[in-house]
Design an enzyme around this catalytic site. Structure first.
Site, PDB file in Angstrom:
ATOM      1  N   SER A 180       0.795  -1.235   0.000  1.00  0.00           N
ATOM      2  CA  SER A 180       0.000   0.000   0.000  1.00  0.00           C
ATOM      3  C   SER A 180       0.822   1.278   0.000  1.00  0.00           C
ATOM      4  O   SER A 180       0.252   2.370  -0.070  1.00  0.00           O
ATOM      5  CB  SER A 180      -0.949   0.011   1.200  1.00  0.00           C
ATOM      6  OG  SER A 180      -2.007  -0.903   1.012  1.00  0.00           O
TER       7      SER A 180
ATOM      8  N   LYS B 265       0.029   3.595  -2.716  1.00  0.00           N
ATOM      9  CA  LYS B 265      -1.057   4.571  -2.590  1.00  0.00           C
ATOM     10  C   LYS B 265      -0.530   6.001  -2.551  1.00  0.00           C
ATOM     11  O   LYS B 265      -1.276   6.952  -2.802  1.00  0.00           O
ATOM     12  CB  LYS B 265      -1.901   4.280  -1.352  1.00  0.00           C
ATOM     13  CG  LYS B 265      -2.767   3.027  -1.457  1.00  0.00           C
ATOM     14  CD  LYS B 265      -3.624   2.846  -0.207  1.00  0.00           C
ATOM     15  CE  LYS B 265      -4.647   1.720  -0.344  1.00  0.00           C
ATOM     16  NZ  LYS B 265      -4.073   0.386  -0.179  1.00  0.00           N
TER      17      LYS B 265
ATOM     18  N   SER C   4      -5.894   2.815   4.933  1.00  0.00           N
ATOM     19  CA  SER C   4      -5.361   2.186   3.721  1.00  0.00           C
ATOM     20  C   SER C   4      -6.476   1.473   2.969  1.00  0.00           C
ATOM     21  O   SER C   4      -6.299   0.381   2.424  1.00  0.00           O
ATOM     22  CB  SER C   4      -4.231   1.206   4.061  1.00  0.00           C
ATOM     23  OG  SER C   4      -3.379   1.013   2.970  1.00  0.00           O
TER      24      SER C   4
END
Length: 376
Positions: free
Chosen positions: A58, A61, A116
Site C-alpha cells: 500500500s 497509494k 489504507s
C-alpha cells in the site's frame, strides 16, 4: 539496477560515505531495501539496494494520491455504486464504505490514508473514469517523476503479477506528494470520524459515524511502538508478497528526512517501524557528516518553469481551507512536538499555525510546511 540519481545507487548492497564524526549505520537492519534522504535538498545520505524492484504493497497509494488527489475538490460528493467496489482483491484492507451511501472526496482520502482502504481507492478510481484509466495515469505520473523502477497494475498496491516499485521510487512519490497541502493533511492525521450507514427509524433518517485511526504506527503508536518524535506521515503497507513496507517523513532541528524501508527479513511485530526509526535516528545524527551517495531527481518538467512536482496541487482545484481533524503525533519525553502541516492557506497567504516555517530549499521547496503543537 538503475542508476537514476547516481552511479552508486545502481550497486547492490549498502552505500554510504561516512565522514569524520559520522555515526556508523545500525547493525540490526534486515530490510531487503532501504533509503535515507534529505527531503529538501534531495541528498541521499545512505541506501541499501535503492533501485531493487520489489512489490510495494500500500505504499503505492502515495503515487495514487499524488496522481489523483488534484483532480477533485475535497467538498465534492459521490454516491457509491456497486460497480465502484468491484474487483477488489480478497482480504483487502477496508475503511468501511457502503453501497448507496454518499461520501465527500475529503472522507474518501481520509479512508485511503488512515485505514489504507482499498474500497476508498476503488471509489476514487471510479470517479477518475475507472481503474484502468487510473493505472495509466499513475504510470504516466511515475514516468514524469523519473520513478522508472515502478510498474503499476493495481492502484491500491494489492499484490498483482508484475507490480513493482523500489525504495528510491517510493521516496520520490512521498517527496512529490508532500508538495500538496491536502496530501500533507491526510498523511499526518492520526484519527478522525468517518461516516457510517444511514438508518431510518420512526420516519427519521440519521447517519452515524465511527472513529478511524491511522495504521502508521510511528504516527499513531502501538502497544510496542511509541510515536516517533517529529513524525508527520507518510504511508505504510503490508501484503503477502511485499511483506511490510513503509515510507516516513520526520523533522528534527530544522532538518526534514525521508526514510523508506521495504520488507524486513526479521518478522517481529512492527519491525518495519523499528528499522525505520533506527534509520531516522542515524540520519539525524549523520546529516552534515556524510557525503551523499546520490540524489532524489526532480521531475522531468521541473526545469520548464512549472511548479515543482510537475502536477500542480490540490489547492488549485478549489479544495478550500478546511482542515478536517488532522493532528500531529504526540511527543513523549519533551523536545519538539514534531511536525504537522499547514492547513490554513488561503489566497496564497501562509498562516502559521505555530512556531515558524521550515527551511525552504531553492532546488526543491516544501511549501508552507510548519511545526504545530497539537495533541490528538
Amino acid at each position: 539496477m538503475s542508476t537514476v540519481g547516481g552511479e552508486l545507487l545502481g550497486r547492490p548492497g549498502t552505500q554510504v560515505n561516512l565522514g569524520g564524526g559520522a555515526p556508523v549505520l545500525p547493525k540490526d537492519l534486515t530490510a531487503r531495501s532501504w533509503i535515507v534522504a534529505d527531503a529538501e535538498s534531495g541528498d541521499i545520505l545512505a541506501a541499501h539496494n535503492a533501485h531493487w524492484r520489489l512489490p510495494p504493497a500500500s505504499t503505492l497509494k502515495m503515487l495514487f494520491a499524488d496522481t489523483v488527489l488534484p483532480k477533485f475538490p475535497r467538498s465534492e460528493t459521490h454516491k457509491v455504486l456497486p460497480s465502484d467496489l468491484a474487483g477488489m482483491g480478497a482480504g483487502s484492507s477496508l475503511v468501511g464504505i457502503k453501497e448507496g451511501e454518499s461520501y465527500t472526496v475529503h472522507d474518501l482520502w481520509l479512508g485511503v490514508f488512515l485505514r489504507s482502504g482499498n474500497d476508498a481507492v476503488h471509489v476514487l478510481s471510479a470517479m477518475n473514469h475507472g481503474v484502468g484509466q487510473t493505472v495509466r495515469d499513475m504510470q504516466a505520473h511515475a514516468e514524469e517523476l523519473q520513478a522508472l523502477d515502478t510498474h503499476v497494475v493495481s492502484p491500491d498496491g494489492y499484490d498483482e503479477p508484475g507490480q513493482v516499485s523500489s525504495a528510491y521510487d517510493l521516496t520520490l512519490f512521498a517527496r512529490s506528494g508532500l508538495q500538496k497541502k491536502d496530501f500533507r493533511e491526510y498523511c499526518s492525521t492520526v484519527r478522525t470520524s468517518f461516516p457510517g450507514e444511514t438508518t431510518k427509524k420512526k420516519g427519521k433518517t440519521t447517519r452515524g459515524s465511527f472513529e478511524i485511526q491511522n495504521t502508521n504506527r510511528l504516527l499513531a503508536g502501538d502497544f510496542d511502538v511509541t510515536p516517533y518524535r517529529g513524525i508527520a506521515g507518510v504511508k505504510n503497507g503490508n501484503t503477502t508478497n511485499a511483506g511490510a513496507t513503509f515510507t516516513g517523513v520526520a523533522e528534527r532541528n530544522g532538518r526534514v528526512l525521508l526514510v523508506t524501508v521495504m520488507n524486513p527479513e526479521k518478522k517481529e511485530h512492527n519491525e518495519v517501524y523499528r528499522e525505520t526509526a533506527r534509520l531516522f535516528d542515524w540520519g539525524f545524527g549523520a546529516a552534515g557528516k556524510v557525503r551523499p551517495v546520490g540524489e532524489l531527481v526532480a521531475p522531468k518538467g521541473a526545469g520548464t518553469g512549472g511548479q515543482a512536482g510537475g502536477t500542480g496541487t490540490s489547492e488549485g482545484k478549489g479544495t478550500g481551507g478546511g482542515t478536517g481533524k488532522a493532528v500531529a503525533a504526540p511527543v513523549k519525553g519533551g523536545g519538539s512536538s514534531g511536525i504537522g502541516v499547514a492547513l490554513a492557506v488561503s489566497g496564497g497567504v501562509l498562516l502559521l499555525l505555530a512556531a515558524g516555517v521550515f527551511l525552504v530549499n531553492r532546488r526543491w521547496p516544501l511549501p508552507d510546511l510548519v511545526r504545530r503543537r497539537t495533541r490528538p
